[in-house]
Design an enzyme around this catalytic site. Sequence first.
Site, short mmCIF file in Angstrom:
data_model
loop_
_atom_site.label_atom_id
_atom_site.label_comp_id
_atom_site.label_asym_id
_atom_site.label_seq_id
_atom_site.Cartn_x
_atom_site.Cartn_y
_atom_site.Cartn_z
N PRO A 2 -37.52 -52.57 27.25
CA PRO A 2 -36.76 -52.02 26.13
C PRO A 2 -35.40 -51.47 26.51
CG PRO A 2 -38.65 -50.63 26.62
CD PRO A 2 -38.66 -51.74 27.60
N GLU A 3 -34.40 -51.84 25.74
CA GLU A 3 -33.07 -51.25 25.82
C GLU A 3 -32.89 -50.43 24.53
OE1 GLU A 3 -30.07 -54.10 27.01
OE2 GLU A 3 -31.55 -55.31 28.05
N LYS A 66 -32.16 -44.76 26.49
CA LYS A 66 -33.42 -45.49 26.44
C LYS A 66 -34.62 -44.56 26.52
CE LYS A 66 -31.05 -49.08 29.04
NZ LYS A 66 -30.95 -49.69 30.38
N HIS A 98 -55.79 -51.01 29.12
CA HIS A 98 -55.13 -50.12 30.08
C HIS A 98 -54.28 -49.10 29.34
CE1 HIS A 98 -53.14 -49.11 33.97
NE2 HIS A 98 -52.18 -48.75 33.13
N ARG A 116 -47.47 -51.60 35.20
CA ARG A 116 -46.64 -51.65 36.40
C ARG A 116 -46.31 -50.26 36.94
NH1 ARG A 116 -41.03 -55.01 36.43
NH2 ARG A 116 -40.67 -54.99 38.66
N ARG A 265 -28.94 -58.05 40.36
CA ARG A 265 -29.61 -58.46 39.13
C ARG A 265 -28.88 -59.64 38.51
NH1 ARG A 265 -30.67 -53.67 35.47
NH2 ARG A 265 -32.51 -54.92 35.08
#
Length: 275
Positions: A2-3, A66, A98, A116, A265
């Site tokens: 998400p941004e 964010k 989870h 993660r 990136r």
Amino acid sequence: MPELPEVEAVARALRPLVEGRTIRRARVLHPIAVRPSSGRGARRAAQDLVARLRGRWITRVGRRGKYLLLELDRGCVVMHFRLDGQLVWFDSHTLAGHVDVALDLDSGTLGFVDRRHFGRVQHFTQPDDLPGIRALGVDPLTPEFTAEKLADILRSSRPLKLLLLDQARIAGLGNIYSSEALWRARLDPRRRAHRVLPAEARRLHKAIVAVLLRALECCLHPAPDFRDPGWWFQGLEEILRVYGREGKPCRRCGAAVRRIEQGGRSTYACFRCQK
DNA sequence: CCTGCTACCTGATGGC
DNA sequence: TGCCATCAGGTAGCAG
């Protein structure tokens, strides 16, 4: 992933579910999700979080860059989803799948999920107690983000793409929408920011706002459905003009979109029309 | 102060 | 099929 647009849509969808509700109990199933940024003391942090949240009520849902905020009658829960974090909603207090942190409310349970374990759930007296929040730059969807403000931010020798990713300058742009904004503004992501001409800076200002608003619209229709464990934003891929389109034709000029690396990136761009 | 690099985690994907 | 390397939409911490 998400941004800003995704987090904003989550905040809006969350309001009717949690505003005014009481946290009967917080459960930390995976202490790694609440550990301080130093990385140690997860168990202690979990105990603290549970103790601080018991009996509090949620006055308001907010967003800073964010970061998602659950403002309480005392203090504030700060959530960051990093790459893969998300929220789920259970109508009862029984969990499935989870879940890292569960907030049992008087009306159901809000779960923070991140296999993660990059994301975080923390409690602070006020949001600015978290250095990452205190340092945030201008929010690009507020009136404070003007063309003049952007011109000011562009006084830097850094490449445009890396500058747009810097949360201390502009809060909320991530790897996707920074590539998208630069494509829309027809600017080369490698250009050093202080080499950008005034007319180009105005173009970039418009492009940033337009890209974020378009994505937000997409994120709101359909609105996030936290009850569906497999839920994620639909249709986002279709609105992307360059991100993830390596080798495919540029939607403006037809040249092949290229992927380059900046700051470790991926950046996507069309170097025929982005100068 | 600024900038650039790496670690932090886990799962999905693709090549051999 | 199995195994290994690579990649993922973010940020904090550290070195220079």
